[in-house]
Motif scaffolding. Structure first.
Motif, PDB file in Angstrom:
ATOM      1  N   SER A 318       0.852  -1.188   0.000  1.00 58.41           N
ATOM      2  CA  SER A 318       0.000   0.000   0.000  1.00 58.41           C
ATOM      3  C   SER A 318       0.882   1.230   0.000  1.00 58.41           C
ATOM      4  N   VAL A 319       0.396   2.259  -0.678  1.00 60.36           N
ATOM      5  CA  VAL A 319       1.167   3.486  -0.806  1.00 60.36           C
ATOM      6  C   VAL A 319       1.449   4.101   0.562  1.00 60.36           C
ATOM      7  N   CYS A 320       0.444   4.008   1.472  1.00 62.44           N
ATOM      8  CA  CYS A 320       0.635   4.592   2.804  1.00 62.44           C
ATOM      9  C   CYS A 320       1.844   3.991   3.514  1.00 62.44           C
ATOM     10  N   GLU A 321       2.021   2.691   3.304  1.00 63.54           N
ATOM     11  CA  GLU A 321       3.164   2.013   3.919  1.00 63.54           C
ATOM     12  C   GLU A 321       4.485   2.592   3.401  1.00 63.54           C
ATOM     13  N   ILE A 322       4.513   2.807   2.075  1.00 65.31           N
ATOM     14  CA  ILE A 322       5.716   3.382   1.465  1.00 65.31           C
ATOM     15  C   ILE A 322       5.975   4.766   2.052  1.00 65.31           C
ATOM     16  N   PHE A 323       4.906   5.561   2.115  1.00 68.58           N
ATOM     17  CA  PHE A 323       5.048   6.916   2.639  1.00 68.58           C
ATOM     18  C   PHE A 323       5.551   6.902   4.080  1.00 68.58           C
ATOM     19  N   ALA A 324       5.029   5.945   4.871  1.00 72.05           N
ATOM     20  CA  ALA A 324       5.402   5.895   6.291  1.00 72.05           C
ATOM     21  C   ALA A 324       6.907   5.741   6.456  1.00 72.05           C
ATOM     22  N   GLY A 325       7.498   4.969   5.572  1.00 73.23           N
ATOM     23  CA  GLY A 325       8.938   4.706   5.691  1.00 73.23           C
ATOM     24  C   GLY A 325       9.797   5.933   5.446  1.00 73.23           C
ATOM     25  N   ILE A 326       9.310   6.860   4.616  1.00 72.13           N
ATOM     26  CA  ILE A 326      10.173   8.000   4.287  1.00 72.13           C
ATOM     27  C   ILE A 326       9.729   9.289   4.973  1.00 72.13           C
ATOM     28  N   ARG A 327       8.605   9.211   5.666  1.00 73.00           N
ATOM     29  CA  ARG A 327       8.045  10.430   6.268  1.00 73.00           C
ATOM     30  C   ARG A 327       9.021  11.089   7.240  1.00 73.00           C
ATOM     31  N   LYS A 328       9.549  10.287   8.204  1.00 72.48           N
ATOM     32  CA  LYS A 328      10.424  10.853   9.252  1.00 72.48           C
ATOM     33  C   LYS A 328      11.661  11.544   8.667  1.00 72.48           C
ATOM     34  N   PRO A 329      12.484  10.813   7.902  1.00 74.29           N
ATOM     35  CA  PRO A 329      13.708  11.455   7.406  1.00 74.29           C
ATOM     36  C   PRO A 329      13.430  12.690   6.544  1.00 74.29           C
ATOM     37  N   LEU A 330      12.357  12.634   5.762  1.00 71.28           N
ATOM     38  CA  LEU A 330      12.076  13.777   4.896  1.00 71.28           C
ATOM     39  C   LEU A 330      11.621  14.979   5.713  1.00 71.28           C
ATOM     40  N   GLU A 331      10.781  14.716   6.744  1.00 70.77           N
ATOM     41  CA  GLU A 331      10.310  15.821   7.580  1.00 70.77           C
ATOM     42  C   GLU A 331      11.470  16.477   8.311  1.00 70.77           C
ATOM     43  N   LYS A 332      12.416  15.606   8.725  1.00 67.25           N
ATOM     44  CA  LYS A 332      13.584  16.136   9.435  1.00 67.25           C
ATOM     45  C   LYS A 332      14.403  17.024   8.491  1.00 67.25           C
ATOM     46  N   LYS A 333      14.595  16.489   7.280  1.00 67.98           N
ATOM     47  CA  LYS A 333      15.340  17.235   6.262  1.00 67.98           C
ATOM     48  C   LYS A 333      14.652  18.576   5.979  1.00 67.98           C
ATOM     49  N   GLY A 334      13.299  18.496   5.867  1.00 66.43           N
ATOM     50  CA  GLY A 334      12.530  19.707   5.588  1.00 66.43           C
ATOM     51  C   GLY A 334      12.690  20.733   6.698  1.00 66.43           C
ATOM     52  N   GLU A 335      12.643  20.247   7.922  1.00 62.41           N
ATOM     53  CA  GLU A 335      12.792  21.152   9.071  1.00 62.41           C
ATOM     54  C   GLU A 335      14.115  21.900   9.010  1.00 62.41           C
ATOM     55  N   GLU A 336      15.185  21.150   8.680  1.00 67.92           N
ATOM     56  CA  GLU A 336      16.519  21.774   8.612  1.00 67.92           C
ATOM     57  C   GLU A 336      16.536  22.911   7.601  1.00 67.92           C
ATOM     58  N   SER A 337      15.828  22.729   6.487  1.00 71.52           N
ATOM     59  CA  SER A 337      15.862  23.751   5.437  1.00 71.52           C
ATOM     60  C   SER A 337      14.681  24.699   5.518  1.00 71.52           C
ATOM     61  N   GLY A 338      13.840  24.502   6.494  1.00 74.63           N
ATOM     62  CA  GLY A 338      12.680  25.378   6.617  1.00 74.63           C
ATOM     63  C   GLY A 338      11.647  25.131   5.536  1.00 74.63           C
ATOM     64  N   VAL A 339      11.520  23.878   5.116  1.00 74.01           N
ATOM     65  CA  VAL A 339      10.569  23.552   4.058  1.00 74.01           C
ATOM     66  C   VAL A 339       9.512  22.611   4.627  1.00 74.01           C
ATOM     67  N   ARG A 340       8.241  22.886   4.292  1.00 71.17           N
ATOM     68  CA  ARG A 340       7.151  22.054   4.773  1.00 71.17           C
ATOM     69  C   ARG A 340       7.016  20.841   3.853  1.00 71.17           C
ATOM     70  N   VAL A 341       6.958  19.642   4.439  1.00 76.24           N
ATOM     71  CA  VAL A 341       6.790  18.429   3.624  1.00 76.24           C
ATOM     72  C   VAL A 341       5.447  17.811   3.963  1.00 76.24           C
ATOM     73  N   GLU A 342       4.590  17.592   2.959  1.00 77.36           N
ATOM     74  CA  GLU A 342       3.244  17.070   3.205  1.00 77.36           C
ATOM     75  C   GLU A 342       3.003  15.800   2.416  1.00 77.36           C
ATOM     76  N   PHE A 343       2.242  14.877   3.052  1.00 79.60           N
ATOM     77  CA  PHE A 343       1.926  13.608   2.385  1.00 79.60           C
ATOM     78  C   PHE A 343       0.416  13.471   2.239  1.00 79.60           C
ATOM     79  N   PHE A 344      -0.044  13.018   1.094  1.00 76.34           N
ATOM     80  CA  PHE A 344      -1.479  12.754   0.892  1.00 76.34           C
ATOM     81  C   PHE A 344      -1.627  11.385   0.252  1.00 76.34           C
ATOM     82  N   CYS A 345      -2.337  10.476   0.965  1.00 81.09           N
ATOM     83  CA  CYS A 345      -2.541   9.182   0.322  1.00 81.09           C
ATOM     84  C   CYS A 345      -3.857   8.565   0.753  1.00 81.09           C
ATOM     85  N   GLY A 346      -4.382   7.683  -0.084  1.00 80.30           N
ATOM     86  CA  GLY A 346      -5.612   6.981   0.233  1.00 80.30           C
ATOM     87  C   GLY A 346      -5.327   5.503   0.415  1.00 80.30           C
ATOM     88  N   GLU A 347      -6.146   4.670  -0.203  1.00 76.78           N
ATOM     89  CA  GLU A 347      -6.009   3.225  -0.012  1.00 76.78           C
ATOM     90  C   GLU A 347      -5.288   2.544  -1.172  1.00 76.78           C
TER      91      GLU A 347
END
Lengths: 461, 214
Positions: A318-347
């Protein structure tokens, strides 16, 4: 020997042989006919002569003057009359020649009865028609021989033959000339073809044959042209591939040597120069950054090689599973650069390899974050559309210039070279993304506008 | 001493070259982009340009034809013979392949700079050295040095601020074919220090060799 020369010689030879053999046959037949006509003429002439002589002999016999001298007189008169026609008469009584005329020939063949015998013989190189018969019987047998040269007929025939030879030679020469011109004309396309193919052989693949008409040679020319076209295209492709490979090698060498140069150089600098402590720390930092870059490069290359060689395990995820794996590192990266990272997924569910798809999305999103200034936004969306499942990464960063968008998936291609390198990026990210997408049968597409942002879609059919 | 333009898009390497050249006393200006370098080189205010080949904006091979009257050395990862030949045929004075050694870079830079400079004189504390005439003066009086001592002094000056191992010094000052012992270097260093009173300037670097600091 060339083809046209062969055809030329064979045609000429055939023509001369057929013409002459045929004409010889015709001539022979005509000659034989003429000869038999001549024989008949001679025979009738002979009959006339012999009849008149016979009458004279009979009248002499009545007067009882059938002696040698009067007979000679009769024959002399007769021959005089005919001598203009080159007729010679010989007269025998029994075995004895009574009238030798100018010649004294012995009787040389048996004549039986009153039958007239005609034959043609050769004397002193001349042909002679000879007629003989038994003429009269009265106290002995009288024979008459008539001889006439065939010279008139032969001369005529000789002239005719010469004339024929001349005409025949003339015709043959004329044919030779016309045939030569004709063959050269017919063979010209073949010569051109040979010349062009020769040019191609010596490396000029852009050479083309001129196609004239629609005969066999034209068809062959067309095919050769098509073949040359294909070969040229193939070679262009090969050259292009070779250039791409060379570019890859050049780029790879550059990417590999740059960090090594920095690492070695700064280490040497620290070792050999008198460097204050603060500067040493700066240099150490450079060395560590460059080492990381080298490490990243080797990992990415290894990943690419692994995908290429081993293939991958595909499963439904499921796409949500894929997103879950990369959410943390990307959000951290975004925070460092002051960039908002958003995820949108369904089923949505995708057939694929989780780790590779995460790597794909991570790379795209990471590029998005790097493109954004502080306060920017990167959105990662999964959507079910009629064509399949669409993963989309959007940013509102600096964008990619339109002329470079086709090259960005090439290995080591960087839009902003200087900046991208300092940030420790390998230049292989999008290349890897493309490889992963290809492996999943997905289509990766880039839309971008400078200073507005970039949107990347990965469509899984 | 000389003003050098460094055109190299890798910031770390650019920094590395700048720091190395600064040791030899050169003034450096850094540039990271081909197009920008073209504008900067047009002013003709540099004694030497160090040029990378793979640059953004404009490749080094393209850029060199725009540069006139300024000697250029290529510093690049493209190490194939055909690239070297191309670079040199385009008018470069020299061609250095990455990764390079510091001493190599400095030596090659010095060769090019020496060509354009007429007289090389410099001061080492109270000592005046004329590298062209090969004379050394101390407080106005000439000091007699043996040719070998002068060779060694010259190598130290040309690679000032850089630590040179005894082996390297043997190679540079005595020549490749010299089969002497590294002890010879120590003896000559002692003589130089004594004659020219350079005990502070010629430093011993532990486990490495000697360094002339100025």
């Amino acid at each position: 020997m060339k083809l046209w020369q062969k055809i030329y010689l064979i045609t000429i030879l055939l023509f001369v042989v057929v013409l002459n053999v045929g004409m010889f046959q015709v001539f022979d037949m005509t000659y034989q006919k003429n000869l038999s006509v001549e024989q008949k003429r001679v025979e009738s002439e002979y009959r006339m002569i012999s009849a008149s002589i016979l009458r004279s002999l009979q009248s002499l016999a009545k007067q009882e003057r059938l002696k040698k001298a009067p007979i000679q007189g009769v024959l002399e008169i007769c021959e005089k009359y005919y001598v203009k026609q080159e007729i010679h008469l010989t007269f025998w009584k029994d075995e004895q020649c009574i009238y030798p005329g100018e010649k004294n020939s012995a009787m040389n063949w048996e004549v039986s009865g009153q039958e007239i015998q005609i034959r043609i013989l050769k004397q002193n190189g001349k042909r002679i028609i000879q007629v003989q018969s038994m003429l009269y019987e009265n106290n002995g047998t009288y024979y008459l021989q008539y001889e006439k040269e065939l010279s008139e007929l032969d001369t005529m025939w000789g002239q005719l033959q010469r004339k024929y030879l001349l005409v025949s030679a003339g015709f043959s020469l004329g044919l030779a000339g016309i045939l030569y011109l004709l063959l050269r004309r017919v063979m010209k396309p073949i010569q051109e073809l040979t010349q062009t193919v020769d040019e191609m052989r010596s490396g000029d693949l852009s050479a083309r044959v001129k196609v004239r008409g629609s005969d066999d040679i034209a068809v062959l020319s067309e095919h050769i042209n098509a073949m040359a076209e294909n070969i040229q295209n193939d070679i262009l492709q090969i050259q292009k591939d070779a250039q791409a490979k060379q570019d890859f090698v050049d780029n790879f060498a550059h990417e590999l040597k740059s960090p090594v140069t920095s690492i070695y150089g700064f280490a040497e600098y620290i070792q050999k120069a008198r460097v204050p402590k603060q500067e040493i720390e700066e240099c150490m930092e450079f060395i560590m950054k460059e080492s990381t870059r080298l490490l990243d490069l080797s990992y990415t290359l290894l990943d690419m090689a692994k995908i290429r060689e081993n293939g991958i395990m595909m499963q439904s995820i499921s796409v949500c599973e894929i997103f879950a794996g990369i959410r943390k590192p990307l959000e951290k990266k975004g925070e460092e650069s002051g960039v908002r990272v958003e995820f949108f997924c369904g089923e949505e569910e995708i057939q694929g390899n989780e780790i590779l798809l995460q790597s794909l999305l991570y790379n795209l999103a990471h590029n998005g974050i790097c493109a954004c200034q502080e306060g920017g936004r990167v959105a990662i969306t999964a959507e079910c559309i009629p064509d399949g499942i669409c993963l989309m990464v959007e940013d509102n960063g600096c964008g990619i210039p339109a002329k470079e968008i086709n090259k960005i998936t090439e290995p080591f291609y960087r839009v902003d070279k200087a900046r991208s390198r300092v940030e420790g990026r390998t230049g292989l990210g999008l290349s890897l993304c493309k490889q992963i997408a290809d492996l999943h049968g997905a289509e990766i597409t880039f839309w971008s506008e400078e200073n507005k942002g970039t949107r990347v879609t990965v469509l899984f059919p | 001493m000389a003003k050098i333009l460094i055109v190299e898009d890798d910031r770390h390497i650019n920094e590395l070259i700048r720091r190395n050249l600064r040791l030899a006393g050169h003034e450096c200006v850094c540039c990271f982009d081909g197009k920008q370098a073209q504008e900067m080189a047009a002013g003709k205010q540099y004694d030497l340009i160090l040029l990378d080949v793979m640059l953004s904006g404009m490749s080094g091979f393209e850029l060199i034809s725009e540069i006139q009257d300024t000697p250029v050395i290529f510093v690049t990862a493209k190490g194939e013979l055909k690239d070297k030949l191309l670079g040199l045929s385009l008018g470069a004075e020299d061609y250095i392949v990455k990764p390079f050694e510091m001493l190599e870079l400095l030596a090659r830079v010095n060769v090019i700079l020496r060509r354009s400079q007429k007289e090389e004189k410099l001061c080492l504390g109270s000592v005046q050295v004329n590298l062209n005439k090969r004379t050394v003066e101390m407080e106005g009086r000439e000091v007699a040095l043996t040719p070998q001592e002068f060779n060694l002094l010259e190598v130290l000056i040309r690679n000032k601020n850089i630590a040179l191992s005894r082996e390297k010094l043997l190679e540079l000052a005595w020549g490749y074919d010299y089969e002497g012992e590294t002890k010879t270097v120590d003896v000559h260093i002692q003589k130089l220090r004594k004659k020219l009173r350079l005990e502070h300037e010629i430093k011993t670097v532990t486990k490495l060799g000697y360094r002339l600091e100025m």
